[in-house]
Design an enzyme around this catalytic site. Sequence first.
Site, PDB file in Angstrom:
ATOM      1  N   TRP A   1      40.664 -66.260  25.587  1.00  0.00           N
ATOM      2  CA  TRP A   1      40.033 -66.808  24.377  1.00  0.00           C
ATOM      3  C   TRP A   1      40.456 -68.235  24.098  1.00  0.00           C
ATOM      4  CZ3 TRP A   1      35.777 -64.554  23.694  1.00  0.00           C
ATOM      5  CH2 TRP A   1      35.655 -63.203  23.987  1.00  0.00           C
TER       6      TRP A   1
ATOM      7  N   ASP B   1      43.778 -69.191  16.091  1.00  0.00           N
ATOM      8  CA  ASP B   1      42.763 -68.140  16.187  1.00  0.00           C
ATOM      9  C   ASP B   1      43.507 -66.818  15.999  1.00  0.00           C
ATOM     10  OD1 ASP B   1      41.008 -66.153  16.954  1.00  0.00           O
ATOM     11  OD2 ASP B   1      40.580 -66.966  18.948  1.00  0.00           O
TER      12      ASP B   1
ATOM     13  N   LYS C   1      37.766 -56.775  14.225  1.00  0.00           N
ATOM     14  CA  LYS C   1      38.863 -55.976  14.797  1.00  0.00           C
ATOM     15  C   LYS C   1      39.648 -55.255  13.689  1.00  0.00           C
ATOM     16  CE  LYS C   1      38.324 -59.317  18.238  1.00  0.00           C
ATOM     17  NZ  LYS C   1      37.676 -58.572  19.261  1.00  0.00           N
TER      18      LYS C   1
HETATM   19  N1  PMP Z   1      39.050 -65.008  19.760  1.00  0.00           N
HETATM   20  C1  PMP Z   1      39.573 -63.810  20.024  1.00  0.00           C
HETATM   21  C2  PMP Z   1      41.057 -63.647  19.952  1.00  0.00           C
HETATM   22  C3  PMP Z   1      38.741 -62.732  20.343  1.00  0.00           C
HETATM   23  O1  PMP Z   1      39.275 -61.534  20.611  1.00  0.00           O
HETATM   24  C4  PMP Z   1      37.341 -62.930  20.374  1.00  0.00           C
HETATM   25  C5  PMP Z   1      36.368 -61.813  20.659  1.00  0.00           C
HETATM   26  N2  PMP Z   1      36.830 -60.633  21.068  1.00  0.00           N
HETATM   27  C6  PMP Z   1      36.851 -64.208  20.116  1.00  0.00           C
HETATM   28  C7  PMP Z   1      37.724 -65.222  19.795  1.00  0.00           C
HETATM   29  C8  PMP Z   1      35.373 -64.484  20.181  1.00  0.00           C
HETATM   30  O2  PMP Z   1      34.770 -63.919  19.086  1.00  0.00           O
HETATM   31  P1  PMP Z   1      33.194 -63.672  18.993  1.00  0.00           P
HETATM   32  O3  PMP Z   1      32.832 -62.677  20.028  1.00  0.00           O
HETATM   33  O4  PMP Z   1      33.028 -63.186  17.590  1.00  0.00           O
HETATM   34  O5  PMP Z   1      32.540 -64.990  19.226  1.00  0.00           O
END
Ligand code: PMP
Length: 384
Positions: free
Chosen positions: A122, A194, A218
């Site tokens: 991520w 994040d 989550k």
């Molecule tokens: N950051 C983290 C830590 C994630 O786990 C995720 C998605 N699982 C994201 C960003 C991306 O999020 P999205 O799918 O809502 O764009």
Amino acid sequence: MSATNSNAMNGTSASGDISASDFFGYFSAGPSKLPEEVMHKAQKEFLSYQSSRVSVMELSHRSPEYMAINDDAIACVRRIFNVPNNYKVMFMAGGGTGQFAAVPLNLSAEGKSADYCVSGTWSEKAFKEAKKFGNSNCVFSVNKFTTIPGESTWSRDKDASYLYYCDNETIHGVEFPFIPSNEGDFANVPVVADMSSNLGTRIFDVNRFGVIYATVQKNLGPAGCTIVIAREDLLGRPRSFCPSVLDYSQTSKANSLMNTPVTYSVYMTKLVMEWIEDNGGLSQMENDSKAKSQLLYDVIDSSDGFYSSVVDKMFRSRVNVVFRLKDGDEQLEAAFISAAKKNNLLSLKGHRSVGGIRASIYNAISLKMVEKLAQFMRDFQKSN
Ligand code: PMP
């Protein structure tokens, strides 16, 4: 509905009603299990919100009812995370991926570079996205996403627009046990985090950050809404090409009602946050997540290598427990997943990019359910 009517495989009655939440464990990484009480409350209010005869889904975002939901949800964020007055709380759409762009679009200054800690998929995606909008620098390199190098070895720029990191890497199960420094040489470099997969699972000091964001699917709600907490002095200087929908200043000035928001997701997020408050708040969530993850790591560490975690102990995630069986025996892992399913323990397959097993044990997963998984793991080892 009678208990005898229920379907033992999935915990539902023939008509699809939920009979007993603890009947099966659902360990999905996201979107994820929501607290049963919240689902019941939403169900009760589904057709008519507070006797209005209108569903929240049908409410205008300019209606007094929805504006109250929006204000209450913002107040919940402020209370739960003890957000200081000089921070704005916003709800945005576009998920975590939207924030990968929103962060550089709002915070990067022309001619300056941004620093990124790349500790998993991520943050790597966020780093790549930031490169579209200006210079960015990775402060450390790792061969595999299993550890975080010591902060003293990082190559940081004291003039960077910001330092970005992902507090918990959902796919690799790597979690920061510390907040990167915003002192000394780096006093003017805001830290951006994040927290998509761990916001709501531990206490932290908002003052250490410039911006915190989390997509809620989550620990905090269904997919749709993204919580952004931003220090006021960082707003008001977006890049000229920043789309309005990603602009923190415009969003906060409009109290998150600049355009049609993801109303139902904000409402559900409010209900989940109220549930957190009713269930002991952040300190209880923190205790629970420590206890739940400890249970699984204890089974892994006492399995003589039958189960193994590749993540350095210090950085093991409390919310995404990632492990392999016999150093990556895929056939055995497939057998584990299928036997788990027969025991009503669902959604344990690791992310397709890394394989193995991943148990996501967010706030709505009870200790009891994790105990059940731990027992299943011990039993599976005995018979294999
Ligand atoms: N950051 C983290 C830590 C994630 O786990 C995720 C998605 N699982 C994201 C960003 C991306 O999020 P999205 O799918 O809502 O764009």
